[in-house]
Motif scaffolding. Structure first.
Motif, PDB file in Angstrom:
ATOM      1  N   ALA A  55       0.840  -1.198   0.000  1.00  0.00           N
ATOM      2  CA  ALA A  55       0.000   0.000   0.000  1.00  0.00           C
ATOM      3  C   ALA A  55       0.875   1.249   0.000  1.00  0.00           C
ATOM      4  O   ALA A  55       2.034   1.199   0.419  1.00  0.00           O
ATOM      5  CB  ALA A  55      -0.899  -0.003   1.233  1.00  0.00           C
ATOM      6  N   PRO A  56       0.321   2.379  -0.444  1.00  0.00           N
ATOM      7  CA  PRO A  56       1.087   3.625  -0.372  1.00  0.00           C
ATOM      8  C   PRO A  56       1.557   3.880   1.058  1.00  0.00           C
ATOM      9  O   PRO A  56       0.864   3.555   2.023  1.00  0.00           O
ATOM     10  CB  PRO A  56       0.071   4.694  -0.800  1.00  0.00           C
ATOM     11  CG  PRO A  56      -0.933   3.960  -1.613  1.00  0.00           C
ATOM     12  CD  PRO A  56      -1.016   2.584  -0.997  1.00  0.00           C
ATOM     13  N   GLU A  57       2.741   4.443   1.172  1.00  0.00           N
ATOM     14  CA  GLU A  57       3.305   4.748   2.483  1.00  0.00           C
ATOM     15  C   GLU A  57       2.554   5.914   3.120  1.00  0.00           C
ATOM     16  O   GLU A  57       1.977   6.745   2.429  1.00  0.00           O
ATOM     17  CB  GLU A  57       4.787   5.079   2.352  1.00  0.00           C
ATOM     18  CG  GLU A  57       5.623   3.904   1.889  1.00  0.00           C
ATOM     19  CD  GLU A  57       5.564   2.722   2.835  1.00  0.00           C
ATOM     20  OE1 GLU A  57       5.663   2.921   4.061  1.00  0.00           O
ATOM     21  OE2 GLU A  57       5.417   1.589   2.349  1.00  0.00           O
ATOM     22  N   LEU A  58       2.589   5.974   4.430  1.00  0.00           N
ATOM     23  CA  LEU A  58       1.835   6.973   5.174  1.00  0.00           C
ATOM     24  C   LEU A  58       2.112   8.394   4.682  1.00  0.00           C
ATOM     25  O   LEU A  58       1.192   9.183   4.524  1.00  0.00           O
ATOM     26  CB  LEU A  58       2.164   6.852   6.664  1.00  0.00           C
ATOM     27  CG  LEU A  58       1.079   7.240   7.635  1.00  0.00           C
ATOM     28  CD1 LEU A  58      -0.244   6.583   7.329  1.00  0.00           C
ATOM     29  CD2 LEU A  58       1.516   6.913   9.044  1.00  0.00           C
ATOM     30  N   GLY A  59       3.349   8.731   4.398  1.00  0.00           N
ATOM     31  CA  GLY A  59       3.695  10.075   3.943  1.00  0.00           C
ATOM     32  C   GLY A  59       3.597  10.269   2.445  1.00  0.00           C
ATOM     33  O   GLY A  59       3.919  11.342   1.932  1.00  0.00           O
ATOM     34  N   GLN A  60       3.140   9.254   1.737  1.00  0.00           N
ATOM     35  CA  GLN A  60       3.113   9.309   0.270  1.00  0.00           C
ATOM     36  C   GLN A  60       1.927  10.118  -0.240  1.00  0.00           C
ATOM     37  O   GLN A  60       0.816   9.977   0.250  1.00  0.00           O
ATOM     38  CB  GLN A  60       3.059   7.885  -0.300  1.00  0.00           C
ATOM     39  CG  GLN A  60       3.193   7.829  -1.798  1.00  0.00           C
ATOM     40  CD  GLN A  60       3.347   6.401  -2.313  1.00  0.00           C
ATOM     41  OE1 GLN A  60       3.607   5.472  -1.552  1.00  0.00           O
ATOM     42  NE2 GLN A  60       3.196   6.245  -3.618  1.00  0.00           N
ATOM     43  N   ALA A 151       4.547   3.730  -7.595  1.00  0.00           N
ATOM     44  CA  ALA A 151       4.438   2.437  -6.907  1.00  0.00           C
ATOM     45  C   ALA A 151       5.051   2.565  -5.513  1.00  0.00           C
ATOM     46  O   ALA A 151       6.110   3.192  -5.358  1.00  0.00           O
ATOM     47  CB  ALA A 151       5.145   1.352  -7.700  1.00  0.00           C
ATOM     48  N   PRO A 152       4.396   1.999  -4.488  1.00  0.00           N
ATOM     49  CA  PRO A 152       4.918   2.143  -3.120  1.00  0.00           C
ATOM     50  C   PRO A 152       6.390   1.739  -2.979  1.00  0.00           C
ATOM     51  O   PRO A 152       7.151   2.432  -2.292  1.00  0.00           O
ATOM     52  CB  PRO A 152       4.002   1.243  -2.292  1.00  0.00           C
ATOM     53  CG  PRO A 152       2.709   1.258  -3.041  1.00  0.00           C
ATOM     54  CD  PRO A 152       3.114   1.295  -4.490  1.00  0.00           C
ATOM     55  N   ARG A 156       9.292   4.254  -1.675  1.00  0.00           N
ATOM     56  CA  ARG A 156      10.173   3.954  -0.536  1.00  0.00           C
ATOM     57  C   ARG A 156      11.640   4.079  -0.934  1.00  0.00           C
ATOM     58  O   ARG A 156      12.454   4.590  -0.163  1.00  0.00           O
ATOM     59  CB  ARG A 156       9.914   2.542   0.010  1.00  0.00           C
ATOM     60  CG  ARG A 156       8.706   2.439   0.889  1.00  0.00           C
ATOM     61  CD  ARG A 156       8.644   1.098   1.593  1.00  0.00           C
ATOM     62  NE  ARG A 156       8.663  -0.038   0.698  1.00  0.00           N
ATOM     63  CZ  ARG A 156       7.594  -0.525   0.072  1.00  0.00           C
ATOM     64  NH1 ARG A 156       6.414   0.040   0.242  1.00  0.00           N
ATOM     65  NH2 ARG A 156       7.695  -1.568  -0.727  1.00  0.00           N
ATOM     66  N   ALA A 157      11.969   3.620  -2.138  1.00  0.00           N
ATOM     67  CA  ALA A 157      13.364   3.691  -2.600  1.00  0.00           C
ATOM     68  C   ALA A 157      13.817   5.153  -2.715  1.00  0.00           C
ATOM     69  O   ALA A 157      14.966   5.486  -2.415  1.00  0.00           O
ATOM     70  CB  ALA A 157      13.521   2.974  -3.931  1.00  0.00           C
ATOM     71  N   ALA A 158      12.900   6.028  -3.130  1.00  0.00           N
ATOM     72  CA  ALA A 158      13.234   7.450  -3.294  1.00  0.00           C
ATOM     73  C   ALA A 158      13.165   8.214  -1.968  1.00  0.00           C
ATOM     74  O   ALA A 158      13.684   9.320  -1.874  1.00  0.00           O
ATOM     75  CB  ALA A 158      12.286   8.086  -4.300  1.00  0.00           C
ATOM     76  N   HIS A 159      12.528   7.629  -0.956  1.00  0.00           N
ATOM     77  CA  HIS A 159      12.355   8.282   0.353  1.00  0.00           C
ATOM     78  C   HIS A 159      12.752   7.309   1.452  1.00  0.00           C
ATOM     79  O   HIS A 159      11.895   6.858   2.217  1.00  0.00           O
ATOM     80  CB  HIS A 159      10.914   8.737   0.556  1.00  0.00           C
ATOM     81  CG  HIS A 159      10.420   9.665  -0.487  1.00  0.00           C
ATOM     82  ND1 HIS A 159       9.872   9.230  -1.679  1.00  0.00           N
ATOM     83  CD2 HIS A 159      10.409  11.020  -0.533  1.00  0.00           C
ATOM     84  CE1 HIS A 159       9.540  10.271  -2.400  1.00  0.00           C
ATOM     85  NE2 HIS A 159       9.854  11.366  -1.739  1.00  0.00           N
TER      86      HIS A 159
END
Length: 163
Positions: A55-60, A151-152, A156-159
């Motif tokens: 799922a999308p990350e909380l801060g996404q 994509a989640p 995540r890889a970028a953040h």
């Protein structure tokens, strides 16, 4: 000396077999839970990762109708709403890289991973067991499929955590 070596080898093999069996065993977790994010629960103080989805990350943030949309927060809300169906029962069959149990979880008889994919707030992940539910949401433009999103895993890889 030969018998001693054979006994030692048998003891070592037995210990390895026992450890392998313990690692393969499924663990059941039950109780009331709350959503940490769109694919993670807190179940009686244990963080549990839902199996088969991402799922999308909380801060996404995603973009919907040309405007930023907090899709990570929306995913958490959808999961929290699903948890209101009743106590949660999870069957964990492994752990993720953060040490969390990875589990198939149900609330009120509903598979939470399938629910999140069908509502359009998660993509099918690792094994693609929920690819049909994802395709249904995508075709209907539900959730993140009605938006522009990263994509989640790519987000995540970028953040990375801690940055």
């Amino acid at each position: 000396m030969r018998i001693k070596d054979l006994l030692t080898a048998a003891l070592i093999l037995g210990t390895v077999a026992l450890l392998a069996d313990l690692l393969r065993r499924e663990t059941t977790l039950e109780g009331h839970a709350f959503a940490v994010d769109g694919d993670t629960l807190d179940l009686a103080g244990t963080r549990v990762r839902l199996k088969g989805i991402d799922a999308p990350e909380l801060g996404q943030e995603c973009t919907r109708a040309g405007r930023p949309w907090t899709c990570g927060e929306a995913a958490r809300r959808v999961l929290q709403e699903a948890l209101r169906a009743g106590p949660v029962a999870c069957t964990a069959s492994g752990r993720d890289k953060y040490g969390r149990p990875v589990a198939l979880c149900r609330a009120g008889g509903v598979d939470l991973s399938e629910h999140m994919a069908r509502q359009g707030f998660a993509v099918a992940y690792l094994g693609r067991a929920y690819a049909g539910a994802e395709a249904e949401a995508r075709a209907a433009g539900r959730g993140i499929w009605g938006a522009s999103f990263e994509a989640p895993a790519d987000w995540r890889a970028a953040h990375p955590r801690g940055s």
